[in-house]
Design a protein around this motif. Sequence first.
Motif, mmCIF file in Angstrom:
data_model
loop_
_atom_site.group_PDB
_atom_site.id
_atom_site.type_symbol
_atom_site.label_atom_id
_atom_site.label_comp_id
_atom_site.label_asym_id
_atom_site.label_seq_id
_atom_site.Cartn_x
_atom_site.Cartn_y
_atom_site.Cartn_z
ATOM 1 N N LEU A 46 16.612 17.996 12.669
ATOM 2 C CA LEU A 46 17.779 17.109 12.699
ATOM 3 C C LEU A 46 18.807 17.577 11.669
ATOM 4 N N LEU B 278 12.629 15.886 4.896
ATOM 5 C CA LEU B 278 13.646 15.831 5.940
ATOM 6 C C LEU B 278 13.022 16.287 7.251
ATOM 7 N N ARG C 42 14.779 -4.408 -0.468
ATOM 8 C CA ARG C 42 15.091 -3.041 -0.041
ATOM 9 C C ARG C 42 16.530 -2.886 0.430
ATOM 10 N N ARG C 43 17.090 -3.963 0.977
ATOM 11 C CA ARG C 43 18.478 -3.877 1.444
ATOM 12 C C ARG C 43 19.444 -3.562 0.305
ATOM 13 N N SER D 254 21.516 3.122 10.739
ATOM 14 C CA SER D 254 21.179 2.146 11.769
ATOM 15 C C SER D 254 19.957 1.328 11.360
ATOM 16 N N LEU D 255 19.055 1.921 10.556
ATOM 17 C CA LEU D 255 17.898 1.145 10.098
ATOM 18 C C LEU D 255 18.314 0.089 9.069
ATOM 19 N N TYR D 256 19.428 0.359 8.378
ATOM 20 C CA TYR D 256 19.943 -0.646 7.422
ATOM 21 C C TYR D 256 20.901 -1.608 8.108
ATOM 22 N N GLY D 257 21.090 -1.446 9.415
ATOM 23 C CA GLY D 257 21.905 -2.394 10.166
ATOM 24 C C GLY D 257 23.398 -2.117 10.103
ATOM 25 N N LEU D 258 23.801 -0.917 9.702
ATOM 26 C CA LEU D 258 25.234 -0.602 9.683
ATOM 27 C C LEU D 258 25.738 -0.357 11.103
ATOM 28 N N GLU E 296 22.717 13.463 11.433
ATOM 29 C CA GLU E 296 21.749 12.683 12.224
ATOM 30 C C GLU E 296 20.798 11.891 11.321
ATOM 31 N N ARG F 61 21.105 9.912 2.014
ATOM 32 C CA ARG F 61 20.321 8.986 2.840
ATOM 33 C C ARG F 61 19.981 7.727 2.055
ATOM 34 N N PHE G 147 20.804 7.814 11.386
ATOM 35 C CA PHE G 147 19.535 7.127 11.627
ATOM 36 C C PHE G 147 19.264 6.121 10.508
ATOM 37 N N LEU H 28 16.633 4.300 -2.903
ATOM 38 C CA LEU H 28 15.647 5.030 -3.705
ATOM 39 C C LEU H 28 15.538 6.470 -3.215
ATOM 40 N N GLY I 141 10.007 0.304 -5.151
ATOM 41 C CA GLY I 141 10.468 0.331 -3.766
ATOM 42 C C GLY I 141 9.578 -0.450 -2.817
ATOM 43 N N ARG J 145 12.033 -6.977 2.317
ATOM 44 C CA ARG J 145 13.178 -6.476 3.078
ATOM 45 C C ARG J 145 14.503 -6.791 2.405
#
Lengths: 401, 240
Positions: B89, B85, B73-74, B100-104, B93, B145, B97, B78, B48, B70
């Motif tokens: 949250l 956790l 990882r995209r 959004s970090l993967y750009g979805l 959530e 996740r 989150f 993993l 990873g 990067r």
Amino acid sequence: MSAAPDEAIARSSHIVWAVFRTEWVNALRDRRALTSILLVPVMGPLMLFMMVAFVSGIAASTAEVDLPMIGAERAPQLVASLAEQGITVTPAPDDARARVHAGELSLLAEVDEAFDEDLRAGQAATVRVYVDESDRRAAPLADHVERHILGYGARLGALRLIARGVHPAVGRPVAVTVIDVGDKGHPLLANLLGLIPLFLLLAAFAGGLSTAIDTTAGERERQSLESLLLTPTPRWALAVGKWLCTSLIGYATVALSLAGFFIAVRRTDSAALGVPLDLSPTTVLALLAYMLPVAMMAAALMMLAASFSRSFKEAQSWATVLIFLPVAPGVLSLLYGLGGHHAATALIPFWGPHQVLATAVTSPVPVTAALLSTGVNLALAALGVALVARQLHKESMLFTG
Amino acid sequence: MIRLEDVHKSFGGRPAVRAVGFSAGDGTVTGLLGPNGAGKTTTLRILGGLLRPDRGEVHIGGHDVARDPRAARRSLGLLPDARGLHPRLTPREHLRFAASLYGLSPAAADQRIEALSVQLGMAGIIDRRCRGFSQGERVKVALARALVHDPMHVVLDEPTNGLDVGATRAIRAMVRTLKEQGRCVVLSSHVMQEVKSLCSQLVILAEGEVKAAGTVDEVLAQAGTDDLEDAFVTLAGMDA
């Protein structure tokens, strides 16, 4: 396959925003964080109110004093003289001395058995004043009473000299006249406004403390950092998002504190204190603007300190030490009344913020000092965040045991 | 396709993995088998890009993890050993989150969350805060996740460890689906029965080294037995 720079920036700001938003939701659900956000802003104004009440209590109590006195009948002229000064002599209870020693009676005067005899003989006649000097309420009253008894004695002495054809000034070769140039009244009152810088700095740090730890050491402790670091995100963007959230929580605490002080000062009857206790809306706005970079610096430094810790508790002990740094100048100047600031000293980290705030609450806002100090605060904030981002690159961040 | 070549990693002079190399193809589930302390978690963390190998290379879908972490990882999902956790949250959530970090986009994220929630049977907990979740619920959230960006490569560190029958079955069904979809799945485990039923390829790791690798039959042949547990004990050098 690297994206165009514009696109990379857009993606990074998107990540910063996503991290910020999630940490914000998380922080607002954190009872520990919420407690400090709401408690710190109440503490400062409350202390201001208490100090005002205390000071005006002294002012009021020295105006009208009841003085229990043993043997008042032996010195009727003294009693009359004290009454003219607003000191009402009352008969002392039987066991008055014992009660003073036991702390049940705060003040007691005793006219010596031989008072009248000594007076007639031209010898020093004695009046004893019993007081616990460590009693902050009674001590000034005792001073007040002592001053008036001595004043009575001095007048008596002057009359005797005149009766013997001597000018009273002969018996007073040195005269001291104290001219009070201060416009702040009671010395404690000068410190009333000094509470504001102290509590604003405390708010910036204490308000963000819990969030600073939760976003760094807390993330490590609950092992959620690993999955965050597995995402295809630049680590600096993660650090910046967390930092912005911590800064905003600290800043919210500052803003609430400032609002609390503003209300407290407005509600204080400063005319009764005989002091100009004022906080204009312009000053409040200037303080609010100045405090933003301070909160950002506080957040970055606390996060940095916490990022070295593996657990919430460990981080808490480190970050709590950090809180004393900005508060120390405030405490020192409350105790010793440090003054005489130069614009250049505003460049000293931690000292600068206190200097700027302390000047701003009593005098016009020191613009040059504020700008210099803001530069230092922003530089410290940037350095702190950069070091937090560097921490996130460390492999040791994965290990919690 | 995941490929490790001659990977070395030591901590404070003590070697954790030595010359580890294997490849895991698409459409297969590769089992990484090893006793505790064999270097499984270290190997997966290197995969990873969380740990930098002292030597050697790791490629995920043609991307060099060291050179282009990067991009690697995209295409990687993993599930780490630590399922950490945020207790305050909700699963939804967490997943939004991560998405959004993967750009979805938010719409794509919501669609994906809905699908994962159904697949993993999380509908009942999706909007509850994670504090007090059972181990099974935690693993489901952590797995969702890891899969939220629909990765081609999926790496799972002991996914059914400590789970009850229901949760275990849900996780295993998920692994089979991923395989049928033609994805490259690597799974670390020490449950023989699970490895036997899910994995077509095996890598046996012990003392930081690859002791055997190949299809299940090849590994059995190498150990000279027809029982996987016996083969594992022999190859891992645990019979001494």
